[in-house]
Design a protein around this motif. Structure first.
Motif, short mmCIF file in Angstrom:
data_model
loop_
_atom_site.label_atom_id
_atom_site.label_comp_id
_atom_site.label_asym_id
_atom_site.label_seq_id
_atom_site.Cartn_x
_atom_site.Cartn_y
_atom_site.Cartn_z
N THR A 29 -5.53 -14.99 -0.03
CA THR A 29 -4.32 -14.84 0.34
C THR A 29 -3.76 -13.79 1.49
O THR A 29 -2.71 -14.31 2.25
CB THR A 29 -3.78 -14.09 -0.94
OG1 THR A 29 -3.96 -14.63 -2.08
CG2 THR A 29 -2.02 -13.80 -0.82
N ASN A 30 -4.72 -13.33 1.96
CA ASN A 30 -4.63 -12.44 3.24
C ASN A 30 -4.67 -13.39 4.41
O ASN A 30 -3.61 -13.40 5.28
CB ASN A 30 -5.63 -11.22 3.33
CG ASN A 30 -5.60 -10.27 2.42
OD1 ASN A 30 -4.43 -10.06 1.91
ND2 ASN A 30 -6.79 -9.56 2.03
N LEU A 84 3.10 -7.20 0.67
CA LEU A 84 3.66 -6.66 -0.39
C LEU A 84 4.34 -7.67 -1.54
O LEU A 84 4.44 -7.22 -2.67
CB LEU A 84 4.60 -5.44 -0.11
CG LEU A 84 3.96 -4.27 0.79
CD1 LEU A 84 5.07 -3.39 1.38
CD2 LEU A 84 3.03 -3.41 -0.09
N LEU A 85 4.82 -8.77 -1.12
CA LEU A 85 5.60 -9.57 -1.64
C LEU A 85 4.74 -10.66 -2.50
O LEU A 85 5.25 -11.22 -3.43
CB LEU A 85 6.77 -10.17 -1.13
CG LEU A 85 7.86 -9.28 -0.75
CD1 LEU A 85 8.79 -10.17 0.39
CD2 LEU A 85 8.51 -8.58 -1.80
N SER A 171 -9.26 -5.96 -1.55
CA SER A 171 -9.23 -6.60 -0.14
C SER A 171 -7.68 -6.28 0.47
O SER A 171 -7.82 -6.21 1.40
CB SER A 171 -9.44 -8.02 -0.41
OG SER A 171 -9.19 -8.95 0.66
N ARG A 172 -6.79 -6.44 -0.44
CA ARG A 172 -5.51 -6.46 -0.17
C ARG A 172 -5.14 -5.09 0.38
O ARG A 172 -4.41 -5.00 1.62
CB ARG A 172 -4.41 -6.96 -1.19
CG ARG A 172 -2.87 -6.65 -0.74
CD ARG A 172 -2.45 -7.77 0.16
NE ARG A 172 -2.56 -9.16 -0.23
CZ ARG A 172 -1.90 -9.81 -0.90
NH1 ARG A 172 -0.95 -9.21 -1.32
NH2 ARG A 172 -2.24 -11.06 -1.41
N LEU A 178 -5.05 -1.38 7.30
CA LEU A 178 -5.27 -1.68 8.81
C LEU A 178 -3.68 -2.00 9.32
O LEU A 178 -3.65 -1.63 10.33
CB LEU A 178 -6.02 -3.02 8.78
CG LEU A 178 -7.62 -2.72 8.57
CD1 LEU A 178 -8.39 -4.24 8.51
CD2 LEU A 178 -8.32 -1.57 9.35
N ALA A 179 -2.87 -2.76 8.82
CA ALA A 179 -1.60 -3.12 9.41
C ALA A 179 -0.84 -1.67 9.33
O ALA A 179 -0.20 -1.52 10.44
CB ALA A 179 -0.83 -4.07 8.44
N LEU A 180 -0.74 -0.89 8.45
CA LEU A 180 -0.03 0.30 8.57
C LEU A 180 -0.66 1.46 9.45
O LEU A 180 0.15 1.95 10.07
CB LEU A 180 0.03 1.09 7.09
CG LEU A 180 0.63 0.27 5.94
CD1 LEU A 180 0.43 0.92 4.63
CD2 LEU A 180 2.32 0.38 6.48
#
Length: 570
Positions: A29-30, A84-85, A171-172, A178-180
């Motif tokens: 999904t990532n 997040l969605l 994993s999410r 990392l994105a934050l």
């Protein structure tokens, strides 16, 4: 069957090979979210990158840290929101919906120069099928097929690799962290630059697809849910002041224009003669009038309420009584006749009707009619009328982008004309020519209404014409309307307001017409409509404010002397 071979050196070959391998092994999904994010930023955000290029790169002293970090920041932000969605089985349907929605949004943003906020979202939700069809064309379908349909097809061909929920969650969380971290690091290291960029250019967040869609939807739902469910009664003490000499009943016609801008009315100084008929009817044109909003869904209900522009909220007309309710309570006959997309809650509690399709091919097609049909509607209304009355006629007016559909052929005066809804295909002057024809036709219809009223001897008559909002016709690359009010040019917020009164009406009301003409250039707005109509119809109520009735300074102290000062609106 032997699988076909691909030339992996070409982009289609690489894409086909990726899909083949992904179909075998599945993707996380990532990775899917990352693919959608990259696709959207590449193909659906041309307006964003064009604006950033102008604001950041076309400077003599380029801030290279800001310039280099912007794509990373935008990617990390969109990726975070989509992550997040997008959870479990909902991930693929949601991402597909986002892609299709983003494709539509990016097309209209790039074609018409609009931005997406809760007002524009409201317009989409409350539009009718006729308005939708006028916006459709082959370029739109091609754009949506490529920008939205192609990635949706790719996603549909690729299964999501299933993991135990604990591993999937871990994993999410790692990827989100990392994105934050990237977001925080960039903002902290370049805080002043980003704060200045975003504070001075509010439109950036309104053109970043798809987060602008999420914000607009959230704003719309928030306002809808905040609307009270119980009906707020106003003007419960409303009565008609019948003191003085015996008089004829009054008939006031409120003609509501659609998308007419003040700048194109020759009554207001426009170089073209777009109001030749009204010019002959001794009307008063108020040339400095501001709308409540830049779209029908806002301006129309707002102008009929007593709260004014500053107090208006979406959906308020459904939960708060307005001008027509007060008039009806005072014993005045009220009728709303619609040749547009409805009254947005304003006429829900009073008699109302939609114009019937006529067999006159000059006036009607299979799905809509030109505003000339309103003439017969008004004559029918007057025939059986007894007592004071207010008739509201909601025009189709100059609704775009298909301006060429708004008038009969005999009103085609300026050449050449844009005869398509794809305004970017036409020269600006061709768009203006088509638009001016619609104003010319509005002039004819409104003048014909005045003639009907002038010929009637049973009533003291008056007509007030006012448009709901203006329109951009290519100025600064903008078309149509609906920009946030703070960003909107005057072409979208300055509207015509024209008043005609029969001589008996002016005399019996004691109105000094010369006084009204003298203030024709004074600042007015939609906020004045509610109180001016109450004043003209001699309605006494605690909801009336004489200082917002623009006829009050030009009449003897009668109804206005009983008015109250400003009060707070609950």
């Amino acid at each position: 069957m032997t699988p076909p071979e691909f030339d992996v050196k070409t982009l289609p070959g690489k894409l086909a090979l990726f899909i083949r391998n992904a179909r075998k092994e599945g993707v996380s999904t990532n990775l899917l979210v990352g693919f959608v994010t990259a696709w959207l930023l590449t193909f659906a955000n041309s307006e964003l990158w064009a604006l950033i290029w102008k604001l950041v790169f076309k400077k003599n002293d380029i801030n290279w840290l800001l310039a280099g970090s912007l794509p990373v920041l935008v990617f990390a932000w969109v990726f975070t929101v989509l992550s997040l969605l997008s959870w479990w089985r909902l991930a693929k349907p949601l991402l597909c919906l986002v892609l299709i929605s983003a494709a539509f949004a990016s097309y209209f943003m790039s074609t018409y120069g609009i931005v997406i906020d809760y007002t524009m979202f409201t317009n989409v939700v409350e539009t009718d099928i006729g308005e939708v069809f006028e916006l459709l064309n082959w370029k739109l379908f091609l754009w949506v097929a490529i920008v939205g349909g192609l990635p949706v097809y790719i996603i549909s061909q690729v299964p999501i690799r299933r993991k135990p929920w604990a591993k999937a969650l871990a994993s999410r969380l790692v990827v989100l962290s990392l994105a934050l971290v990237a977001l925080s690091g960039i903002l902290l290291s370049q805080y002043q630059s980003y704060a200045s960029l975003l504070r001075n250019n509010r439109e950036i967040r309104l053109i970043l697809v798809p987060t602008n869609l999420f914000a607009a939807g959230h704003g719309y739902l928030k306002r809808q849910l905040a609307t009270p469910k119980t009906l707020t009664v106003i003007g419960s003490d409303a009565v008609v002041n019948r003191q003085g000499a015996v008089r004829k009943p009054k008939l006031l016609v409120l003609a509501l224009g659609e998308t007419a801008r003040a700048a194109n009315f020759s009554l207001n100084g426009y170089s073209r003669e777009t109001n030749p008929e009204l010019q002959k009817r001794n009307v008063i044109s108020f040339s400095n009038v501001s709308s409540c909003g830049t779209a029908t869904a806002v301006s129309l209900p707002c102008m009929f309420l007593d709260v004014g522009k500053d107090g208006y909220k979406d959906g308020l007309a459904k939960s708060r009584e307005g001008l027509l309710d007060v008039l009806q309570r005072a014993g005045i006959n009220v009728m709303w006749t619609d040749n547009n997309s409805g009254c947005k809650g304003v006429c829900d509690r009073v008699p109302n009707r939609k114009v019937a399709l006529s067999t006159d091919s000059q006036l009607c097609t299979s799905d809509e009619c030109k505003d000339g049909v309103l003439l017969a509607e008004m004559e029918d209304f007057i025939k059986s009328l007894e007592g004071d009355a207010v008739l509201v006629l909601h025009y189709k007016g100059s609704h775009g982008p298909a301006y060429y559909k708004r008038y009969p052929s005999q009103f085609r005066k300026f050449e050449p004309v844009c005869e398509t809804n794809e305004l970017d295909k036409c020269k600006q002057q061709e768009v203006i020519n088509a638009y001016d024809h619609s104003i010319l036709y509005t002039d004819y219809v409104t003048s014909a209404l005045i003639d009907i009223l002038a010929a009637n001897t049973r009533f003291d008559t008056a007509l007030m014409y006012v448009s709901d909002h203006g329109e951009s016709l290519g100025e600064g690359g903008l078309y149509l309307h609906g920009l946030p009010y703070a960003m909107a040019p005057s072409e979208q917020t300055k509207v015509p307001l024209v008043l005609w009164m029969s001589d008996p009406m002016a005399k019996n009301e004691g109105l000094d017409v010369g006084c009204l003409r003298a203030q024709a250039s004074s600042p007015l707005s939609h906020d004045n409509l509610f109180h001016t109509v109450l004043g003209m119809m001699s309605v006494q109520t605690s909801s009336y404010r004489s200082m917002l009735d623009f006829t009050a300074p030009c009449r003897p102290l009668d109804v206005s002397s009983k008015s109250v000062s400003y009060r707070s609106i609950p």
